[in-house]
Structures are given as structure tokens and as C-alpha cells.
Design a protein around this motif. Structure first.
Motif: not given
Length: 164
Positions: A79-108
Motif C-alpha cells: 500500500r502507498s499514499m499519494c503525496s498530493v491528495c493523501l489517498t492510499t492505494h494498493g498495488g500500483g495505485g501510487v507511482s513515483l512520477m518524475t519530471a525534467r526540470k524546466a529550463g537549463t536544469a532540465g536540459r542538463e
């Protein structure tokens, strides 16, 4: 959230090129979305199982973010908890979402991450419009409006990291 057009969505992305934003899959049901119940628009890419997108309002304008998450699902008993809405899900209901940073940092190659509901339906879970597979959310002493404000703050904190 105010309703968005496909053009609004494509122009809002801050962590991908204009060409990538032009090619990404935008939901075809924008006219049918429950905009009044959404704090952000989130969707998974039907052609790429490891990609999702979200568009939220930040400083009065829409900000789009391309996200990636691992395709591997966790065990059924985990079981995992979403860090945005704090809803708890079993299995794959919560995932680590990654995003490139904006601008130069993301291009790096720099990125940030947040654990979120894999289906990006945080707004609907908080408002009781969608029920997690477990069938319930934890009962909180906060009002629904306070929970929504907290979730918006959590999401804005993640968006702010894209620019830091």
C-alpha cells in the motif's frame, strides 16, 4: 479549474520542447471533463505506458508537465499514499512520477519527483467522485475544502521544484 482547449494545453508545457508538446497525446474528451471538480488536468499517454501529463494553474496561468513513471507494478499487498491528495492505494495505485526540470536544469538532465495517484485522479478522490480500489479513504478531521487546499499546496510545491 477553468476549462482548457487543446491549444491551451500544448502551449502550457514547461519541461519539454515545443515539438514534443505538439506530438503528445491530448485527451479527446476535454468537453466532457468535470472542470469544476478538478484541481489539475491529468492523463496517461495511451501510446506510452510510462508517460503521463498534468496541467495545473500556477500564478494564474496553466503550467503543463510531462511525467514519467516506472511501468513495473508493486505487489498486491503493498500500500502507498499519494503525496498530493493523501489517498492510499494498493498495488500500483501510487507511482513515483518524475519530471525534467524546466529550463537549463532540465536540459542538463535534472529532474524532480512526487508520489502521486497513478491515474492522476486526486481531485476526484478528495471530492468522493471516485473511490480507490480499496473502497475508502482515511477519515480526516479536515473539511473537504481544507483537504483540497492542502492538495493544491502540495501540487504547487512540486511545480515550484521544477523551477528551483
Amino acid at each position: 479549474m477553468r476549462s482548457l482547449t487543446e491549444q491551451d494545453i500544448r502551449a502550457s508545457f514547461v519541461n519539454c520542447s515545443k515539438g514534443e508538446a505538439k506530438r503528445l497525446a491530448v485527451p479527446r474528451d476535454l468537453g466532457e471533463r468535470p472542470w469544476d471538480d478538478l484541481d489539475f488536468l491529468g492523463w496517461r499517454d495511451p501510446g506510452a505506458p510510462d508517460r503521463s501529463y498534468l496541467v495545473a494553474e500556477r500564478e494564474g496561468r496553466p503550467v503543463g508537465v510531462a511525467l514519467r513513471f516506472p511501468a513495473a507494478q508493486r505487489g498486491f499487498l503493498h500500500r502507498s499514499m499519494c503525496s498530493v491528495c493523501l489517498t492510499t492505494h494498493g498495488g500500483g495505485g501510487v507511482s513515483l512520477m518524475t519530471a525534467r526540470k524546466a529550463g537549463t536544469a532540465g536540459r542538463e538532465g535534472n529532474s524532480v519527483g512526487v508520489y502521486m495517484c497513478t491515474d492522476l485522479a486526486c481531485s476526484l478522490y478528495m471530492r468522493g467522485r471516485k473511490v480507490p480500489e480499496s473502497g475508502l479513504r482515511f477519515e480526516e478531521s479536515l473539511t473537504q475544502d481544507e483537504q483540497i487546499a492542502r492538495a493544491r499546496g502540495n501540487l504547487l510545491a512540486f511545480l515550484d521544484k521544477l523551477y528551483a
